[in-house]
Scaffold this active site. Structure first.
Site, PDB file in Angstrom:
ATOM      1  CG  HIS A 132      -1.645   1.264   1.473  1.00 43.43           C
ATOM      2  ND1 HIS A 132      -2.970   1.450   1.127  1.00 43.43           N
ATOM      3  CD2 HIS A 132      -1.243   2.432   2.054  1.00 43.43           C
ATOM      4  CE1 HIS A 132      -3.335   2.674   1.466  1.00 43.43           C
ATOM      5  NE2 HIS A 132      -2.303   3.291   2.036  1.00 43.43           N
ATOM      6  CD  GLU A 133       1.933   3.472   3.718  1.00 46.01           C
ATOM      7  OE1 GLU A 133       2.157   4.542   3.111  1.00 46.01           O
ATOM      8  OE2 GLU A 133       0.957   3.330   4.466  1.00 46.01           O
ATOM      9  CG  HIS A 136       0.189   6.227  -0.559  1.00 46.36           C
ATOM     10  ND1 HIS A 136      -0.886   6.917  -1.083  1.00 46.36           N
ATOM     11  CD2 HIS A 136      -0.269   5.623   0.573  1.00 46.36           C
ATOM     12  CE1 HIS A 136      -1.948   6.740  -0.313  1.00 46.36           C
ATOM     13  NE2 HIS A 136      -1.597   5.950   0.694  1.00 46.36           N
ATOM     14  CD  GLU A 210      -4.716   6.606   2.403  1.00 44.29           C
ATOM     15  OE1 GLU A 210      -4.617   5.429   2.798  1.00 44.29           O
ATOM     16  OE2 GLU A 210      -3.730   7.355   2.251  1.00 44.29           O
TER      17      GLU A 210
END
Length: 289
Positions: A132-133, A136, A210
């Protein structure tokens, strides 16, 4: 292009149109140019130095392969799998479970996790969080967030000037001989509502990113259920282990909002509801198997 990417593009367009419209009402051409330039300068600094600022704020320490072999291995494998530059890895000595990413571009990417998150998640869940990070970073969300903040900040500055001028007099837009009571009322109303609208749009962009990072991270790790499980654990643990040094200015960077803001309107939330994120990830797991 996914629906979340389209939403981001749509809301960025709305924010731009809002800025132009509000600038024309409140500041005329010269006011728009000055406010945008000033906001651009402020956010330019934030864009280039955001990684150093947030890492220092949370006292994060860089970790190499010898310091945290399992963590480093997971990040390296994900970067390799995604054909992405290897980001720097940092650890925050904090019992509250959380993680964040920063860096102005993929070549300067940083992922950071707290000691708390490493204690409560198993390896699959931690991999889901790190994917997930990484999403980003490689989605250039720092850049997108900076652009959104620039427009929103310019609108807020214009609104502040308009309220001050309307109260103390002396405000006139380009080519405006105004100053009538009706015109002043319009200025005050717009100066109050415009920043609220800008903030709502900015927060909506943050929530959309997100969802997109969840989706991209799930595809990168191929473990959407593990990320869903991680979100449930982090959210549940955060209720009784708050992140004491959490800062409102950086809350949007975390995988779960570290601030307890349940009393705030959801329109102003930087993160979508955890329950909805879990629901979407489980649906994605069914879809991709």
């Amino acid at each position: 292009m996914t629906s979340n990417t389209l939403k981001t593009a749509l809301f960025m367009t709305v924010l731009t149109v809002l800025f132009i419209a509000v600038g024309g009402v409140l500041g005329g051409r010269s006011g728009v140019i000055f406010a945008f330039g000033f906001a651009l300068l402020m956010n330019f600094f934030s864009y280039w130095f955001s990684d150093k600022i947030v890492l220092k704020m949370y006292r994060a320490k860089e970790a190499n392969e010898a310091d945290a072999p399992d963590l480093y291995r997971i990040v390296r494998n994900l970067a390799t799998k995604g054909n992405l530059p290897m980001p720097k890895v940092y650890i925050v000595n904090n019992p509250a479970p959380n993680a964040f990413a920063t860096g102005r571009n993929p070549e300067h990417g940083v992922v950071a996790v707290t000691t708390g998150i490493m204690q409560i998640l198993n390896e699959d869940e931690l991999e889901g969080v790190l994917a997930h990070e990484l999403s980003h970073i490689y989605g250039r969300d720092i850049l997108i967030g900076t652009i959104a903040a620039t427009f929103a900040g310019a609108i807020m500055m214009l609104a502040d000037w308009a309220r001050f001028a309307a109260i103390f007099g002396g405000f006139s837009r380009d080519n405006d001989e105004g100053g009538s009571p009706g015109g002043i009322v319009v200025l005050i109303v717009v100066s109050i509502l415009a920043p609220i609208a800008a903030m709502i749009v900015q927060m909506t962009i943050s929530r959309s990113r997100e969802y997109l990072a969840d989706e991209r991270g799930a595809h990168l790790s191929h473990k959407p259920r593990a990320l869903a499980s991680a979100l449930a654990k982090i959210s549940g643990t955060a209720d009784y282990i708050p992140m004491e040094n959490a800062n409102a200015a950086t809350a949007h960077m975390m995988i779960i909002n570290p601030l307890k803001g349940k009393s705030l309107l959801s329109l102003f939330a930087t993160h979508p509801p955890v329950e909805e994120r879990i629901k979407r990830l489980n649906a994605l797991a069914e879809k991709i198997g």
